[in-house]
Enzyme design. Sequence first.
Site, PDB file in Angstrom:
ATOM      1  N   GLU A 106      -7.530 -26.752 -36.286  1.00 48.13           N
ATOM      2  CA  GLU A 106      -7.711 -25.482 -37.011  1.00 48.13           C
ATOM      3  C   GLU A 106      -8.070 -24.300 -36.117  1.00 48.13           C
ATOM      4  O   GLU A 106      -9.040 -23.591 -36.371  1.00 48.13           O
ATOM      5  CB  GLU A 106      -8.756 -25.666 -38.116  1.00 48.13           C
ATOM      6  CG  GLU A 106      -8.340 -26.756 -39.101  1.00 48.13           C
ATOM      7  CD  GLU A 106      -9.379 -27.078 -40.163  1.00 48.13           C
ATOM      8  OE1 GLU A 106     -10.417 -26.406 -40.203  1.00 48.13           O
ATOM      9  OE2 GLU A 106      -9.148 -28.009 -40.948  1.00 48.13           O
TER      10      GLU A 106
ATOM     11  N   GLU B  44      -3.498 -34.908 -43.844  1.00 48.84           N
ATOM     12  CA  GLU B  44      -4.635 -34.870 -44.773  1.00 48.84           C
ATOM     13  C   GLU B  44      -4.121 -34.615 -46.185  1.00 48.84           C
ATOM     14  O   GLU B  44      -4.677 -33.805 -46.933  1.00 48.84           O
ATOM     15  CB  GLU B  44      -5.624 -33.769 -44.360  1.00 48.84           C
ATOM     16  CG  GLU B  44      -6.117 -33.909 -42.929  1.00 48.84           C
ATOM     17  CD  GLU B  44      -7.193 -32.898 -42.535  1.00 48.84           C
ATOM     18  OE1 GLU B  44      -7.741 -32.207 -43.411  1.00 48.84           O
ATOM     19  OE2 GLU B  44      -7.484 -32.814 -41.321  1.00 48.84           O
TER      20      GLU B  44
HETATM   21  O1  9MR Z   1     -13.265 -34.352 -46.097  1.00 50.27           O
HETATM   22  C1  9MR Z   1     -14.213 -33.750 -45.238  1.00 50.27           C
HETATM   23  C2  9MR Z   1     -15.488 -33.472 -45.997  1.00 50.27           C
HETATM   24  O2  9MR Z   1     -16.118 -34.686 -46.376  1.00 50.27           O
HETATM   25  C3  9MR Z   1     -16.422 -32.625 -45.169  1.00 50.27           C
HETATM   26  O3  9MR Z   1     -17.542 -32.237 -45.942  1.00 50.27           O
HETATM   27  C4  9MR Z   1     -15.702 -31.399 -44.657  1.00 50.27           C
HETATM   28  C5  9MR Z   1     -16.643 -30.577 -43.807  1.00 50.27           C
HETATM   29  O4  9MR Z   1     -16.060 -29.673 -43.020  1.00 50.27           O
HETATM   30  O5  9MR Z   1     -14.569 -31.785 -43.910  1.00 50.27           O
HETATM   31  C6  9MR Z   1     -13.632 -32.459 -44.687  1.00 50.27           C
HETATM   32  O6  9MR Z   1     -12.455 -32.750 -43.943  1.00 50.27           O
HETATM   33  C7  9MR Z   1     -11.757 -31.638 -43.412  1.00 50.27           C
HETATM   34  C8  9MR Z   1     -11.089 -32.087 -42.151  1.00 50.27           C
HETATM   35  O7  9MR Z   1     -12.015 -32.626 -41.263  1.00 50.27           O
HETATM   36  C9  9MR Z   1     -10.324 -30.941 -41.492  1.00 50.27           C
HETATM   37  N1  9MR Z   1      -9.430 -30.303 -42.406  1.00 50.27           N
HETATM   38  C10 9MR Z   1      -9.969 -29.921 -43.689  1.00 50.27           C
HETATM   39  C11 9MR Z   1     -10.641 -31.119 -44.337  1.00 50.27           C
HETATM   40  C12 9MR Z   1     -11.120 -30.777 -45.715  1.00 50.27           C
HETATM   41  O8  9MR Z   1     -12.123 -29.817 -45.624  1.00 50.27           O
END
Ligand code: 9MR
Length: 379
Positions: free
Chosen positions: A163, A268
């Site tokens: 990102e 994802e």
């Molecule tokens: O699914 C993840 C969630 O449990 C966390 O709280 C969050 C915190 O930033 O991150 C989520 O996963 C993310 C991933 O690492 C990167 N892309 C976006 C995803 C959804 O937020």
Amino acid sequence: MNTKTGLLRLPLYTGLILLCHSSVIFKLYSQQASNASLKETFAADFLIGTALNSRQIKATDGAELQLIQGQFNAATPENLMKAQLLQPQWNRYEFEEADRFIAFATKHNMKINGHALIWHSQLPRFMQQMEDVDSVRQYFVRHIRTVAGRYDGKVDSWDVVNEALNEDGSLRNSIFLRVLGEDYIVEAFRLAQEAAPNTKLYYNDYNIEQPRKRAGAIALIKKIQAAGVRIDGVGIQGHWHVGRVPMEHIEQSIRAFSALGVEVMFTELDLSVLPNPLGGNTAEVSRTAKYNKQLNPYPDGMPDSVQRAQAQAYEELFRLFLKYREEVTRITLWGVHDGQSWLNNWPVRGRTNYPLLFDRQMVPKTAFYQVLKSKSPGN
Ligand code: 9MR
């Protein structure tokens, strides 16, 4: 004779036989379908992955473990290999959970995608206020060397940088950009390549199927390649909404990214069915909205019409993935079942969302069956 009147003329016992027969067929079908497996169905096409959390990797039995074993052949740690958890204090690493994750995935023959080495979010607390240039540089180099080095040969791939782009394709104003300058992404890949020569290296982001952001990602990949540094693939996250899946942009992106000679993955995937008060398809975790009832329309279950619309959207997506089975190497769903999804708490906390292929009871949803259908002969 038209069929309807013909059927009406059938003697009662024939009708009964037909009825029994169809229920037997249905039973057989559902039995077969409930044994059906995503990873087996798409074995010749691409990997089918899931995101796992700390609780799931501790399971030694139960329906959830069965689902993980039976359906998926790739795993990404949802949170437990993020920097905040791996390096909670300056130069103090905690590898226990990550090691457990790797042991779990290895035991179940899953390919492992490490997530993520360099990301502006979920940074260790000590980094959040860090302004000192030397310290940021030291953190950056050491985190990549230590983590990528330790897991080389144990994970199959890393999301090296996650990102790093804004929606307009420019570089996100992160601590890394501010302090290290715009070459930090090439440097991250260079360091990862040195520390992990046996690991594939990926760039991962959301919305990079959108033209402007995609152009930014293409420029970034070209820059890494031009520097003679290895990048093996690009992950399009795929946090989309039913009714607004950008199919054309996705197809254009598969073509454009694969033309650069890198693997394309959907890393994802989930399809939200709830209103998004932020508008657009975004996974910008720092943006949130306040709860109200209108934003949570299905607290007690997913209406059939929504179920069907979601199934249709998933099927269309998988048909597209299959069309590009030479270019697309992995489809990872962001979670095992609806109960686990981050979308129950983002962008609004405490909602009931249904974005995945298995419901809260671990039962396959209509979308699951329709995904399988995308593969059936004649389609
Ligand atoms: O699914 C993840 C969630 O449990 C966390 O709280 C969050 C915190 O930033 O991150 C989520 O996963 C993310 C991933 O690492 C990167 N892309 C976006 C995803 C959804 O937020």
